[in-house]
Scaffold this motif. Structure first.
Motif, PDB file in Angstrom:
ATOM      1  N   ILE A   1       0.880  -1.174   0.000  1.00 43.22           N
ATOM      2  CA  ILE A   1       0.000   0.000   0.000  1.00 43.22           C
ATOM      3  C   ILE A   1       0.916   1.222   0.000  1.00 43.22           C
ATOM      4  O   ILE A   1       1.770   1.367   0.886  1.00 43.22           O
ATOM      5  CB  ILE A   1      -0.934  -0.009   1.231  1.00 43.22           C
TER       6      ILE A   1
ATOM      7  N   ASP B   1       1.544   5.361  -0.211  1.00 44.42           N
ATOM      8  CA  ASP B   1       0.980   6.698   0.004  1.00 44.42           C
ATOM      9  C   ASP B   1       1.530   7.632  -1.071  1.00 44.42           C
ATOM     10  O   ASP B   1       2.737   7.834  -1.163  1.00 44.42           O
ATOM     11  CB  ASP B   1       1.390   7.180   1.408  1.00 44.42           C
TER      12      ASP B   1
ATOM     13  N   GLN C   1      -1.611  -1.048  -4.018  1.00 38.77           N
ATOM     14  CA  GLN C   1      -2.722  -0.109  -3.834  1.00 38.77           C
ATOM     15  C   GLN C   1      -2.138   1.269  -3.570  1.00 38.77           C
ATOM     16  O   GLN C   1      -1.093   1.393  -2.922  1.00 38.77           O
ATOM     17  CB  GLN C   1      -3.586  -0.504  -2.639  1.00 38.77           C
ATOM     18  N   ILE C   2      -2.812   2.307  -4.061  1.00 36.13           N
ATOM     19  CA  ILE C   2      -2.361   3.661  -3.757  1.00 36.13           C
ATOM     20  C   ILE C   2      -3.431   4.407  -2.957  1.00 36.13           C
ATOM     21  O   ILE C   2      -4.630   4.262  -3.213  1.00 36.13           O
ATOM     22  CB  ILE C   2      -1.958   4.469  -5.024  1.00 36.13           C
ATOM     23  N   VAL C   3      -2.964   5.162  -1.955  1.00 32.21           N
ATOM     24  CA  VAL C   3      -3.847   6.005  -1.140  1.00 32.21           C
ATOM     25  C   VAL C   3      -3.314   7.439  -1.207  1.00 32.21           C
ATOM     26  O   VAL C   3      -2.166   7.669  -1.604  1.00 32.21           O
ATOM     27  CB  VAL C   3      -3.916   5.508   0.323  1.00 32.21           C
ATOM     28  N   ASN C   4      -4.153   8.391  -0.830  1.00 36.51           N
ATOM     29  CA  ASN C   4      -3.781   9.824  -0.877  1.00 36.51           C
ATOM     30  C   ASN C   4      -3.279  10.228  -2.267  1.00 36.51           C
ATOM     31  O   ASN C   4      -2.298  10.946  -2.404  1.00 36.51           O
ATOM     32  CB  ASN C   4      -2.729  10.165   0.201  1.00 36.51           C
ATOM     33  N   HIS C   5      -3.983   9.743  -3.273  1.00 36.34           N
ATOM     34  CA  HIS C   5      -3.650  10.082  -4.665  1.00 36.34           C
ATOM     35  C   HIS C   5      -4.477  11.298  -5.072  1.00 36.34           C
ATOM     36  O   HIS C   5      -5.253  11.829  -4.271  1.00 36.34           O
ATOM     37  CB  HIS C   5      -3.949   8.880  -5.566  1.00 36.34           C
TER      38      HIS C   5
ATOM     39  N   ILE D   1      -9.918  -0.775   0.419  1.00 38.16           N
ATOM     40  CA  ILE D   1      -9.570   0.341   1.306  1.00 38.16           C
ATOM     41  C   ILE D   1     -10.308   1.551   0.741  1.00 38.16           C
ATOM     42  O   ILE D   1     -10.126   1.889  -0.436  1.00 38.16           O
ATOM     43  CB  ILE D   1      -8.043   0.601   1.310  1.00 38.16           C
TER      44      ILE D   1
ATOM     45  N   SER E   1      -9.046   4.144  -1.990  1.00 39.37           N
ATOM     46  CA  SER E   1      -7.801   3.691  -2.635  1.00 39.37           C
ATOM     47  C   SER E   1      -8.071   3.274  -4.073  1.00 39.37           C
ATOM     48  O   SER E   1      -9.214   3.071  -4.486  1.00 39.37           O
ATOM     49  CB  SER E   1      -7.216   2.489  -1.881  1.00 39.37           C
TER      50      SER E   1
END
Length: 359
Positions: free
Chosen positions: A62, A64, A88-92, A266, A269
């Motif tokens: 994962i 960020d 997985q990417i978050v805060n994109h 998530i 995400s």
């Protein structure tokens, strides 16, 4: 006594007519309250998901993306693409409301009457670029997959406004537009990892010259353990950007080859995976990994992938920069549209498509 629903559908021509030609899809079957899975959907044992082969403690990375130019973030992206093929990417940079809107639009499209959706089927659609369908390639499959989809190949805003269903058109276009920033960030990092430091127009066309978005609908299923939502396959794309809902069900082949890893939903995400085209262009450094979707006995599930592809007229093969640096090519040059035709001509069969490009 009237025949039961499963008896009615034991005749394949009756089932195919109802699901495909009348446009009911598997959603139509699911909503009839079938107690047993029609035999046409029962997968051979080796294609069913065996939960003892799931690595519960493993997870794909994962990452960020709040600072995509951070060298540590760049390193994580390249390592994930090389080792796992998935992350997985978050805060994109794709706003959450854009993601929520496209999920709502997916439910709206599949909530339309069968005769309305059927206008977009292979038999009735005004264009090959807009296709409502079910399973993967029903004419080539021994057992069908428990999924309906709407596939939208992007040519131009004008064509989208003329041909895409109005109930989801603007939301999909917005999702594609907003995702482009993230796609370019990821491709820039992945190219840098191959020592390709400039993406000129030719290279951009090769990496992301065409895009297709699918709206996938996996209805609740009787006997989900006997079938699949999507069979084992790898994507033919450069990259795939996947939005999944909160239900879960996507599994990725683990590094040891025998086990599968669940990709947990998530909120907010996006799941990113390397496709065959990037595996070929990177001469095998980045891995396009097998994945599958299980059917669900208690919930409907949706997902919305954007397939970022070369242009159909592009030749794909190991990037010249890699060969100039002395690497021995493991793939030949192939016309991308030929590669894609080869993929769609057969049932899902794991990683076999890439052999088409091997030397």
């Amino acid at each position: 006594m009237a025949p039961s629903l499963s008896e009615k559908f034991s005749d394949s021509s009756v089932l195919i007519d109802f699901v495909i030609y009348q446009g009911n899809g598997v959603k139509g079957l699911s909503e009839m309250g079938l107690k047993a899975l029609p035999k046409q959907y029962i997968q051979p044992l080796e294609e069913r998901m065996c939960m003892t082969n799931v690595q519960a403690q493993e997870s794909i990375p994962i990452i960020d993306m709040s600072n995509p130019n951070d060298p540590e973030v760049e390193k994580s992206i390249c390592e994930a693409a090389s080792k796992w093929g998935f992350f997985q990417i978050v805060n994109h940079d794709v706003p959450v409301e854009v993601l929520e809107n496209v999920k709502d639009a997916t439910y709206k499209f599949f909530g339309l009457a069968a005769e309305v959706k059927n206008k977009y089927s292979k038999e009735h659609s005004l264009s090959n670029n807009v296709r409502f369908g079910t399973s993967f390639t029903p004419q080539a499959e021994k057992a069908l997959e428990w999924k309906d989809y709407l596939s939208l190949f992007y040519v131009s805003e004008e064509e989208a406004f003329a041909l895409w269903p109005s109930v989801c058109r603007e939301q999909v276009l917005d999702y594609m537009r907003k995702s482009e920033v993230v796609i370019k960030q990821l491709l820039k990092v992945l190219m840098k990892g191959l020592n390709v430091n400039e993406i000129d127009e030719t290279k951009e066309s090769l990496l992301m010259g065409s895009m297709r978005t699918n709206l996938n609908y996996y209805p609740k299923c009787p006997n989900p353990e006997l079938t699949v939502g999507v069979g084992r396959h790898s994507d033919v794309s450069t990259l795939t950007i996947l939005l999944q809902d909160e239900i879960g069900g996507l599994f990725v082949r683990g590094n040891d080859g025998d086990n599968w890893i669940h990709v947990p939903p998530i909120k907010g995400s996006l799941v990113i995976n390397v496709g065959d085209a990037l595996q070929i262009m990177s001469n095998g450094k980045y891995k396009s990994v097998e994945h599958r979707v299980v059917a669900n006995g208690s919930n409907n599930r949706i997902s919305v992938p954007i397939f970022v592809n070369p242009s159909p007229t592009d030749m794909i093969g190991p990037l010249p920069e890699l060969i100039e640096n002395g690497e021995k090519p493991i793939y030949k040059q192939v016309l991308y549209s030929d590669y894609v035709k080869h993929f769609f001509r057969k049932a899902h069969d794991g990683k076999k498509t890439v052999a088409f490009a091997e030397l």
